[in-house]
Enzyme design. Structure first.
Site, short mmCIF file in Angstrom:
data_model
loop_
_atom_site.label_atom_id
_atom_site.label_comp_id
_atom_site.label_asym_id
_atom_site.label_seq_id
_atom_site.Cartn_x
_atom_site.Cartn_y
_atom_site.Cartn_z
N THR A 131 42.27 36.99 37.15
CA THR A 131 41.41 38.08 37.57
C THR A 131 39.93 37.69 37.51
OG1 THR A 131 40.65 40.27 36.89
CG2 THR A 131 41.62 38.92 35.17
N ASP A 132 39.12 38.38 38.31
CA ASP A 132 37.67 38.17 38.24
C ASP A 132 37.08 38.72 36.94
OD1 ASP A 132 37.91 40.91 38.77
OD2 ASP A 132 36.66 40.89 40.57
N GLU A 133 37.87 39.57 36.22
CA GLU A 133 37.32 40.21 35.01
C GLU A 133 37.00 39.20 33.91
OE1 GLU A 133 38.76 43.86 33.65
OE2 GLU A 133 39.29 44.60 35.62
N TYR A 157 41.89 43.37 27.63
CA TYR A 157 42.63 42.87 28.80
C TYR A 157 42.00 41.58 29.33
CZ TYR A 157 43.73 42.22 33.74
OH TYR A 157 44.07 41.66 34.96
N LYS A 161 43.45 37.70 29.44
CA LYS A 161 43.61 36.92 30.68
C LYS A 161 42.79 35.62 30.58
CE LYS A 161 45.58 37.80 34.00
NZ LYS A 161 46.99 37.59 34.46
N LYS A 196 45.80 53.65 38.30
CA LYS A 196 44.61 52.91 38.73
C LYS A 196 43.78 53.77 39.68
CE LYS A 196 46.12 49.12 36.59
NZ LYS A 196 46.51 47.83 37.11
N GLY A 289 32.69 49.39 26.94
CA GLY A 289 32.55 48.00 27.41
C GLY A 289 32.69 47.85 28.92
P1 NAD Z 1 51.28 45.57 37.22
O1 NAD Z 1 50.91 46.12 35.90
O2 NAD Z 1 51.46 46.48 38.37
O3 NAD Z 1 52.65 44.73 37.10
C1 NAD Z 1 52.89 43.87 36.02
C2 NAD Z 1 54.39 43.51 36.04
O4 NAD Z 1 54.62 42.59 34.95
C3 NAD Z 1 55.31 44.70 35.83
O5 NAD Z 1 56.39 44.66 36.75
C4 NAD Z 1 55.81 44.53 34.39
O6 NAD Z 1 57.09 45.08 34.18
C5 NAD Z 1 55.79 43.01 34.27
N1 NAD Z 1 55.69 42.56 32.86
C6 NAD Z 1 54.82 43.03 31.91
N2 NAD Z 1 55.03 42.39 30.75
C7 NAD Z 1 56.04 41.49 30.96
C8 NAD Z 1 56.71 40.53 30.15
N3 NAD Z 1 56.39 40.37 28.85
N4 NAD Z 1 57.68 39.77 30.72
C9 NAD Z 1 58.01 39.93 32.02
N5 NAD Z 1 57.44 40.84 32.83
C10 NAD Z 1 56.46 41.60 32.31
O7 NAD Z 1 50.19 44.45 37.53
P2 NAD Z 1 49.56 44.00 38.93
O8 NAD Z 1 48.41 44.87 39.24
O9 NAD Z 1 50.64 43.81 39.90
O10 NAD Z 1 48.94 42.58 38.50
C11 NAD Z 1 49.74 41.40 38.59
C12 NAD Z 1 48.93 40.22 38.11
O11 NAD Z 1 47.75 40.09 38.91
C13 NAD Z 1 48.44 40.34 36.66
O12 NAD Z 1 48.52 39.07 36.06
C14 NAD Z 1 46.97 40.77 36.80
O13 NAD Z 1 46.21 40.32 35.71
C15 NAD Z 1 46.59 40.08 38.09
N6 NAD Z 1 45.51 40.72 38.88
C16 NAD Z 1 45.62 42.03 39.23
C17 NAD Z 1 44.62 42.60 40.03
C18 NAD Z 1 44.69 44.05 40.46
O14 NAD Z 1 43.72 44.55 41.05
N7 NAD Z 1 45.78 44.77 40.22
C19 NAD Z 1 43.54 41.83 40.45
C20 NAD Z 1 43.46 40.48 40.06
C21 NAD Z 1 44.47 39.93 39.29
O1 DAU Z 2 39.01 43.19 38.98
C1 DAU Z 2 40.39 42.93 38.93
C2 DAU Z 2 41.06 43.94 38.03
O2 DAU Z 2 41.11 45.17 38.75
C3 DAU Z 2 42.46 43.52 37.59
O3 DAU Z 2 42.37 42.36 36.81
C4 DAU Z 2 43.15 44.64 36.80
O4 DAU Z 2 44.47 44.28 36.50
C5 DAU Z 2 43.15 45.89 37.64
O5 DAU Z 2 43.69 46.97 36.90
C6 DAU Z 2 41.72 46.24 38.07
O6 DAU Z 2 40.92 46.60 36.91
P1 DAU Z 2 39.84 47.80 36.97
O7 DAU Z 2 39.57 48.23 35.59
O8 DAU Z 2 38.69 47.42 37.82
O9 DAU Z 2 40.73 48.88 37.79
P2 DAU Z 2 40.86 50.47 37.61
O10 DAU Z 2 41.58 50.96 38.83
O11 DAU Z 2 41.39 50.85 36.28
O12 DAU Z 2 39.35 50.95 37.71
C7 DAU Z 2 38.56 50.67 38.85
C8 DAU Z 2 37.17 51.24 38.57
O13 DAU Z 2 37.27 52.68 38.56
C9 DAU Z 2 36.59 50.84 37.22
O14 DAU Z 2 35.18 50.68 37.34
C10 DAU Z 2 36.90 52.04 36.32
C11 DAU Z 2 36.84 53.21 37.28
N1 DAU Z 2 37.73 54.35 36.98
C12 DAU Z 2 39.05 54.10 36.73
C13 DAU Z 2 39.92 55.12 36.41
C14 DAU Z 2 41.37 54.84 36.13
C15 DAU Z 2 37.24 55.64 36.96
O15 DAU Z 2 36.03 55.87 37.23
N2 DAU Z 2 38.10 56.67 36.66
C16 DAU Z 2 39.41 56.46 36.36
O16 DAU Z 2 40.13 57.44 36.04
#
Ligand code: NAD
Ligand code: DAU
Length: 351
Positions: A131-133, A157, A161, A196, A289
């Protein structure tokens, strides 16, 4: 033909990736190993489940024996590692699972791959999805994150990562493992868990609930349509150089409040309520944070591998909103059970 182990394939991006890959590489074998936490749902892969090239294993990446059986039994030569605890807010409420899965789970997976692959002479690939985080927060106007930006994670988180990225890098430097790491910006699209920002906004609007916006709502994220992320991973898997890191992003920065307003305005047209949905927007206490801005410089992906996003935000968000409108039953099923406890803790009321 590859034998691919996909970890976390029942989650949001993993499920989109498996659907994408099956279409594009129908001869490859895919084993999806997923622990089915609250975020995992095998229903996301209902259309794939019966294909002879696909197998689901209900397993944990911390379970070394299970991993060994899969690597040996399926002659795995490629890993695409999605499995993680992925939600920043949950990591603030309870970081333990993040350390266990993201750090120790990645370590266990690396060890299992190393043991199975020996001297790595078989053309194996281990792609770690990150992730970019991990880069922390950007000032307004500062250049976007490149692959050499210093790590400065600010949440449990992102710290977990970051730790996993370091382990993956070390397995290349120390043991010569053919690893690739991708650091991607915020994804949006079908099958995203409804806690999300984008799905939460759509559903709370339609259900007449407050739409929670943290702080002043001016926090910036860089949004990428999930299919473009899948295409980016495919591009790196096929053309990336072992040991390298690739930043994947949408070149698409938005303030949270502007995305929320855009969704409300589109819902006013598609499914009008009694009053404009914007009236439900509620500013709530900021996330501790909270990183102010993320932005990815995807120049390396463009220059070295010819990748750039194919979906513009207007069409991607339209498809996403329509998908959630058409799949309300899926949303209800995802939010039954454990989600209610989380929502009460996070926002202080029933979902
Ligand atoms: P998600 O939370 O939707 O899915 C995670 C999956 O991993 C689920 O199916 C869960 O059951 C499985 N899992 C969790 N713990 C496990 C374990 N111990 N063993 C096996 N499976 C397990 O997540 P996502 O949004 O699909 O993200 C997938 C990957 O991409 C993550 O590594 C996340 O850090 C990365 N990522 C996500 C985003 C985003 O915007 N969602 C952006 C950049 C990177
Ligand atoms: O940047 C990549 C990341 O994006 C991934 O690594 C994470 O797995 C993914 O969950 C996501 O993280 P964010 O924290 O950016 O996503 P989220 O959807 O939780 O929040 C997006 C933005 O919106 C963030 O600035 C927090 C804000 N937010 C989120 C929620 C859930 C709100 O303002 N209100 C809310 O209720």
């Amino acid at each position: 033909m590859r034998n691919i182990l996909i970890t976390g394939g029942a989650g949001f991006i993993g499920a989109n990736f498996i659907r994408y890959w099956v279409d594009r590489h129908p001869g490859d074998r895919m084993v999806n190993l997923d622990a089915l936490t609250y975020a995992g749902n095998p229903e996301n892969l209902a259309a794939i489940d019966t294909l002879p090239v696909y197998r689901f294993v209900h397993g944990d990446i911390n379970d070394r024996q299970c991993l060994e059986e899969v690597f040996a039994g399926e002659a795995i030569d490629t890993v695409v590692h999605f499995a993680a605890e992925s939600h920043v807010d949950r990591s603030i409420l309870g970081p333990d699972a993040f350390i266990r899965t993201n750090v120790h789970g990645t370590f266990t997976l690396l060890e299992a791959a190393k043991a199975a692959w020996g001297d790595f002479a078989g053309g194996q690939r281990f792609l770690h999805v990150s992730t970019d985080e991990v880069y922390g927060s950007l000032e307004a106007g500062a250049p976007a994150f490149t692959e050499t930006h210093a790590y400065a994670p600010n949440s449990p988180y992102s710290a977990s990562k970051a730790a996993s990225d370091h382990l993956v890098r070390a397995y290349h430097r120390t043991y010569g493992m053919p690893v690739l790491t991708t650091n991607c910006s915020n994804n949006y699209g079908p099958y995203q868990f409804p806690e999300k920002l984008i799905p939460l906004t759509i559903l709370n609007a339609l259900e007449g609930k407050p739409i929670p916006v943290y702080g002043d709502g001016r926090t910036i994220r860089d949004w990428l349509y999930v299919e473009d992320h899948c295409n980016g991973i495919e591009t790196v898997l096929e053309g990336g150089r072992p040991g390298e890191v690739y930043n994947i992003g949408g070149i698409n920065e938005w303030q949270n409040i502007d995305i929320v307003h855009l969704i409300c305005d589109r819902l006013d047209e598609l499914q009008p309520g009694a009053a404009p949905y914007r009236e439900q927007v509620t500013f709530v206490t900021d996330r501790p944070g909270h990183d102010r801005r993320y932005a990815i410089d995807a120049g390396k992906m463009q220059r070295e591998l010819g990748w750039s996003p194919r979906h513009d935000f207007a069409s991607g968000i339209e498809q996403t909103i329509r998908w959630y409108l058409d799949n309300r039953d899926w949303c209800d099923r995802m939010r039954s059970g454990e989600y209610q406890n989380y929502y009460r803790k996070q926002y202080g009321r029933q979902a």
